[in-house]
Design a protein around this motif. Structure first.
Motif, PDB file in Angstrom:
ATOM      1  N   ASP A  97     108.205  24.190 -29.394  1.00  0.00           N
ATOM      2  CA  ASP A  97     108.666  23.660 -28.260  1.00  0.00           C
ATOM      3  C   ASP A  97     108.923  24.937 -27.560  1.00  0.00           C
ATOM      4  O   ASP A  97     109.308  26.041 -28.019  1.00  0.00           O
ATOM      5  CB  ASP A  97     109.741  22.769 -28.539  1.00  0.00           C
ATOM      6  CG  ASP A  97     110.354  21.936 -27.171  1.00  0.00           C
ATOM      7  OD1 ASP A  97     109.473  22.165 -26.155  1.00  0.00           O
ATOM      8  OD2 ASP A  97     111.478  21.397 -27.171  1.00  0.00           O
ATOM      9  N   THR A  98     108.742  24.978 -26.368  1.00  0.00           N
ATOM     10  CA  THR A  98     109.398  26.108 -25.368  1.00  0.00           C
ATOM     11  C   THR A  98     110.840  26.108 -24.928  1.00  0.00           C
ATOM     12  O   THR A  98     111.320  24.752 -24.346  1.00  0.00           O
ATOM     13  CB  THR A  98     108.640  26.099 -23.956  1.00  0.00           C
ATOM     14  OG1 THR A  98     107.084  26.182 -24.400  1.00  0.00           O
ATOM     15  CG2 THR A  98     108.841  27.322 -23.184  1.00  0.00           C
ATOM     16  N   LEU A  99     111.483  26.766 -25.248  1.00  0.00           N
ATOM     17  CA  LEU A  99     112.961  26.773 -24.856  1.00  0.00           C
ATOM     18  C   LEU A  99     113.490  27.858 -23.773  1.00  0.00           C
ATOM     19  O   LEU A  99     112.414  28.981 -23.589  1.00  0.00           O
ATOM     20  CB  LEU A  99     113.807  26.879 -26.416  1.00  0.00           C
ATOM     21  CG  LEU A  99     113.548  25.957 -27.235  1.00  0.00           C
ATOM     22  CD1 LEU A  99     114.446  26.433 -28.336  1.00  0.00           C
ATOM     23  CD2 LEU A  99     114.076  24.640 -26.999  1.00  0.00           C
ATOM     24  N   GLY A 133     115.178  30.626 -23.952  1.00  0.00           N
ATOM     25  CA  GLY A 133     114.952  31.832 -24.692  1.00  0.00           C
ATOM     26  C   GLY A 133     113.629  32.227 -25.620  1.00  0.00           C
ATOM     27  O   GLY A 133     113.354  33.175 -25.910  1.00  0.00           O
ATOM     28  N   GLY A 134     112.823  31.396 -25.402  1.00  0.00           N
ATOM     29  CA  GLY A 134     111.341  31.562 -26.030  1.00  0.00           C
ATOM     30  C   GLY A 134     110.873  30.222 -26.727  1.00  0.00           C
ATOM     31  O   GLY A 134     110.930  29.081 -26.229  1.00  0.00           O
ATOM     32  N   ILE A 135     110.159  30.435 -27.734  1.00  0.00           N
ATOM     33  CA  ILE A 135     109.290  29.277 -28.313  1.00  0.00           C
ATOM     34  C   ILE A 135     110.092  28.831 -29.704  1.00  0.00           C
ATOM     35  O   ILE A 135     110.621  29.907 -30.420  1.00  0.00           O
ATOM     36  CB  ILE A 135     108.017  29.586 -28.728  1.00  0.00           C
ATOM     37  CG1 ILE A 135     107.240  29.855 -27.506  1.00  0.00           C
ATOM     38  CG2 ILE A 135     107.276  28.585 -29.360  1.00  0.00           C
ATOM     39  CD1 ILE A 135     105.796  30.370 -27.339  1.00  0.00           C
ATOM     40  N   SER A 136     110.306  27.859 -29.752  1.00  0.00           N
ATOM     41  CA  SER A 136     110.814  27.267 -31.170  1.00  0.00           C
ATOM     42  C   SER A 136     109.763  26.468 -32.083  1.00  0.00           C
ATOM     43  O   SER A 136     109.079  25.795 -31.485  1.00  0.00           O
ATOM     44  CB  SER A 136     111.910  26.187 -30.993  1.00  0.00           C
ATOM     45  OG  SER A 136     112.439  25.827 -32.213  1.00  0.00           O
ATOM     46  N   HIS A 137     109.670  26.944 -33.559  1.00  0.00           N
ATOM     47  CA  HIS A 137     108.813  26.601 -34.182  1.00  0.00           C
ATOM     48  C   HIS A 137     109.539  25.746 -35.229  1.00  0.00           C
ATOM     49  O   HIS A 137     110.746  25.962 -35.776  1.00  0.00           O
ATOM     50  CB  HIS A 137     107.969  27.526 -34.983  1.00  0.00           C
ATOM     51  CG  HIS A 137     107.069  28.026 -33.900  1.00  0.00           C
ATOM     52  ND1 HIS A 137     105.866  27.864 -33.531  1.00  0.00           N
ATOM     53  CD2 HIS A 137     107.445  29.507 -33.349  1.00  0.00           C
ATOM     54  CE1 HIS A 137     105.363  28.646 -32.783  1.00  0.00           C
ATOM     55  NE2 HIS A 137     106.467  29.697 -32.565  1.00  0.00           N
ATOM     56  N   GLY A 138     108.939  24.611 -35.751  1.00  0.00           N
ATOM     57  CA  GLY A 138     109.792  24.080 -37.008  1.00  0.00           C
ATOM     58  C   GLY A 138     108.736  23.272 -37.651  1.00  0.00           C
ATOM     59  O   GLY A 138     107.359  22.940 -37.457  1.00  0.00           O
ATOM     60  N   ASN A 139     109.101  22.630 -38.978  1.00  0.00           N
ATOM     61  CA  ASN A 139     108.208  21.567 -39.728  1.00  0.00           C
ATOM     62  C   ASN A 139     109.317  20.730 -40.342  1.00  0.00           C
ATOM     63  O   ASN A 139     110.343  20.920 -40.555  1.00  0.00           O
ATOM     64  CB  ASN A 139     107.477  22.501 -40.788  1.00  0.00           C
ATOM     65  CG  ASN A 139     108.200  23.200 -41.722  1.00  0.00           C
ATOM     66  OD1 ASN A 139     109.190  22.636 -42.415  1.00  0.00           O
ATOM     67  ND2 ASN A 139     107.942  24.596 -41.716  1.00  0.00           N
ATOM     68  N   ALA A 140     108.757  19.510 -40.895  1.00  0.00           N
ATOM     69  CA  ALA A 140     109.609  18.507 -41.552  1.00  0.00           C
ATOM     70  C   ALA A 140     108.513  17.645 -42.317  1.00  0.00           C
ATOM     71  O   ALA A 140     107.557  17.567 -42.064  1.00  0.00           O
ATOM     72  CB  ALA A 140     110.331  17.796 -40.391  1.00  0.00           C
ATOM     73  N   GLU A 141     109.258  16.889 -43.167  1.00  0.00           N
ATOM     74  CA  GLU A 141     108.428  15.687 -43.825  1.00  0.00           C
ATOM     75  C   GLU A 141     108.772  14.542 -42.799  1.00  0.00           C
ATOM     76  O   GLU A 141     109.946  14.433 -42.398  1.00  0.00           O
ATOM     77  CB  GLU A 141     109.103  15.604 -45.052  1.00  0.00           C
ATOM     78  CG  GLU A 141     108.292  14.518 -45.936  1.00  0.00           C
ATOM     79  CD  GLU A 141     109.066  14.170 -47.252  1.00  0.00           C
ATOM     80  OE1 GLU A 141     108.684  13.246 -48.040  1.00  0.00           O
ATOM     81  OE2 GLU A 141     109.613  15.264 -47.755  1.00  0.00           O
ATOM     82  N   LEU A 143     114.275  17.878 -28.604  1.00  0.00           N
ATOM     83  CA  LEU A 143     113.670  18.909 -27.803  1.00  0.00           C
ATOM     84  C   LEU A 143     113.137  18.057 -26.622  1.00  0.00           C
ATOM     85  O   LEU A 143     112.905  17.029 -26.413  1.00  0.00           O
ATOM     86  CB  LEU A 143     112.415  19.191 -28.781  1.00  0.00           C
ATOM     87  CG  LEU A 143     112.631  19.731 -30.099  1.00  0.00           C
ATOM     88  CD1 LEU A 143     111.324  20.228 -31.091  1.00  0.00           C
ATOM     89  CD2 LEU A 143     113.369  21.088 -29.870  1.00  0.00           C
ATOM     90  N   THR A 144     112.499  19.061 -25.622  1.00  0.00           N
ATOM     91  CA  THR A 144     112.355  18.700 -24.401  1.00  0.00           C
ATOM     92  C   THR A 144     110.862  18.296 -24.349  1.00  0.00           C
ATOM     93  O   THR A 144     110.300  17.118 -23.925  1.00  0.00           O
ATOM     94  CB  THR A 144     112.607  19.684 -23.491  1.00  0.00           C
ATOM     95  OG1 THR A 144     113.912  20.043 -23.472  1.00  0.00           O
ATOM     96  CG2 THR A 144     112.372  19.201 -21.985  1.00  0.00           C
TER      97      THR A 144
END
Length: 75
Positions: A16-18, A20-28, A54-55
């Motif tokens: 996602d774009t925030l 302050g920059g780009i946010s990355h993540g992962n999840a089950e 997230l937006t």
């Protein structure tokens, strides 16, 4: 990010774009049906947005977890 017991388990990656920059993540993620269509991808994206607040998340990829085969018993 899990729901009640569901038969399809996935590892998902998202960004996602925030401000302050780009946010990355992962999840089950557990779903009642498999991911097969763009409608399914849009549903997963909506779940990511709602769960993580997230937006404009983008689903980068997903991989289904397979159930492990039963262990063989020694005779």
């Amino acid at each position: 990010m899990t729901t009640t017991s569901q038969p399809y388990r996935y590892l998902i990656s998202y960004a996602d774009t925030l401000p302050g920059g780009i946010s990355h993540g992962n999840a089950e993620l557990k779903l009642p049906t498999p991911i097969r269509t763009m409608d399914d991808v849009q549903t997963v994206t909506k779940l990511i947005r709602e769960h993580f607040g997230l937006t404009s998340p983008v689903l980068l990829g997903f991989s289904r977890f397979e159930d492990a085969p039963p262990l063989r018993q020694a005779s």
